[in-house]
Write a protein that holds these residues in place. Structure first.
Motif, PDB file in Angstrom:
ATOM      1  N   ILE A 276       0.973  -1.012   0.031  1.00 36.27           N
ATOM      2  CA  ILE A 276      -0.052   0.018  -0.129  1.00 36.27           C
ATOM      3  C   ILE A 276       0.928   1.341   0.078  1.00 36.27           C
ATOM      4  CG2 ILE A 276      -1.607   1.378   1.255  1.00 36.27           C
ATOM      5  CD1 ILE A 276      -2.788  -1.392   2.619  1.00 36.27           C
TER       6      ILE A 276
ATOM      7  N   ASN B  29      -4.416  -2.336   7.137  1.00 37.99           N
ATOM      8  CA  ASN B  29      -4.829  -0.890   6.874  1.00 37.99           C
ATOM      9  C   ASN B  29      -4.231  -0.086   7.986  1.00 37.99           C
ATOM     10  OD1 ASN B  29      -5.883  -1.176   4.171  1.00 37.99           O
ATOM     11  ND2 ASN B  29      -7.763  -2.124   5.040  1.00 37.99           N
TER      12      ASN B  29
ATOM     13  N   LYS C  93      -1.851   2.968   7.651  1.00 43.76           N
ATOM     14  CA  LYS C  93      -2.361   4.350   8.348  1.00 43.76           C
ATOM     15  C   LYS C  93      -1.107   4.943   9.245  1.00 43.76           C
ATOM     16  CE  LYS C  93      -6.247   6.596  10.248  1.00 43.76           C
ATOM     17  NZ  LYS C  93      -7.515   6.634  10.721  1.00 43.76           N
TER      18      LYS C  93
END
Length: 381
Positions: A250, A333, A337
């Motif tokens: 990501i 995630n 973050k």
């Protein structure tokens, strides 16, 4: 005092030895040079039978046919050959309930010889053992190294070694050792919590970190942020490395010009240190409440470490102000973050880096930690 430290898998006993020697004690470290890590020991208990090739195939076939584990018998023999050197100590501290990684009856005999030939013997709970595995298996942790298996029992083969700790012979060994040692010490919260109500439990002695050898390395955040992920293949699933890998994809896609990602596998300890020395952020493990030895050494060097930093750990050390380590949750995630927050706010990297070093000096300094061990031992004696 004359002290014998038995076993080494993370450099914990090496650092404890260095602290004890600084305090004037005579210390000997005995054990295997664990796998690819190769930590130093004074008395080496080394296997000679190969773990690959034709000999390995014959040994494996013998086990399938007869259930005779030749490697386990060899482990016992190698330890018994060293017993004449392992006597006359004031304190013996064993790193695990299973000293030799052999059959239960042979483990008990080895333990009894060590107990008979020395003044006292203590158990350090800092790895996979019956008590901590049973605590995790019965879901008393919110998450643990067993979480992947508990969610997907098809992973049974990958967790075979850990699940073996729940078998009757492992429980019998655990019961015998814990009932016959002079005391039990935990190295961090992941072992402290399962032991809290045990009658032989003496308390938590933080992992000792040699802050004289490990220098703080000020970080420069004016260039690319370097993120390091060092993988131990055998623990990939158990430590939750998959969440780090997914989070890194990501980040790599979103910030290709702002980050440099370094991923390694199964490096010897000295090479591992060299590979992460220039990084800003180190990804350690997910399924933990507290920091293991690898994370603590990285924090001492001033790295921002993603590891176990749960509420229980915060409360134990009364941490309310500085962010010292990033609590890595089993969610890519969430990890991404937090990485993104650091990339966008590089001044936070510097703040956490400095706070991590201060924490290590205050709570994990190898001499202070060694004094805690001595106090626990002598209180019982």
């Amino acid at each position: 005092m004359k002290i014998l430290l038995v076993g080494e898998y993370s450099r914990l006993h090496n650092s404890l030895k260095e602290g004890l020697e600084k305090l004037g004690h005579d210390v000997t470290l005995v054990g295997k040079q664990d796998g690819f890590k190769k930590y130093p020991v004074d008395i080496k208990v080394q296997s000679v039978l190969p773990r690959e090739g034709l000999t390995n195939k014959i040994i494996q076939a013998t086990y399938k046919i007869s259930k005779v584990n030749i490697y386990a018998l060899e482990n016992a023999l190698m330890w018994y050959l060293q017993l004449r050197k392992l006597k006359g100590f004031d304190v013996v501290q064993i790193y695990n309930e299973s000293i030799a990684k052999t059959h239960t009856n042979l483990e008990i005999k080895l333990f009894n010889v060590l107990k008979k030939n020395n003044k006292s013997i203590f158990l350090l709970s800092c790895g996979i053992d019956y008590i901590s595995v049973n605590y995790a298996f019965t879901k008393k942790f919110r998450y643990s190294i067993l979480t992947p298996f508990l969610k997907n029992t098809k992973l049974k083969n990958e967790f075979r070694f850990i699940l073996n700790k729940l078998k009757p012979n492992s429980k019998r060994l655990s019961d015998y050792i814990t009932n016959n040692v002079n005391g039990i010490i935990a190295s961090d919260m992941d072992y402290h919590l399962p032991l809290k109500n045990h009658t032989k439990y003496l308390g938590l002695a933080p992992n000792p970190i040699n802050t004289d050898l490990i220098q703080y390395q000020p970080l420069d955040v004016n260039k690319k942020i370097i993120i390091f992920h060092g993988i131990n293949s055998s623990a990939y699933v158990k430590k939750g490395n998959i969440y780090f890998d997914k989070a890194l994809k990501i980040i790599e896609k979103k910030y290709p010009n702002k980050v440099e990602i370094i991923i390694t596998r199964d490096l010897p300890y000295s090479n591992y240190i060299q590979h992460y020395k220039n990084c800003h952020i180190l990804l350690d493990q997910v399924y933990a409440y507290d920091q293991g030895y690898n994370a603590l050494e990285a924090m001492a060097r001033g790295k921002v470490v993603f590891t176990g930093a749960e509420t229980e750990w915060l409360e134990h050390y009364d941490l309310t102000e500085d962010e010292i380590a990033i609590n890595a949750l089993p969610n890519e995630n969430s990890i991404a973050k937090k990485l993104e927050w650091l990339i966008q706010n590089p001044e936070k990297i510097l703040e956490i880096s400095s706070a991590a070093r201060r924490f290590i000096e205050k709570e994990h300094d190898y001499i202070l930690a060694s004094e805690k061990y001595i106090n626990m031992w002598t209180k019982v004696l």
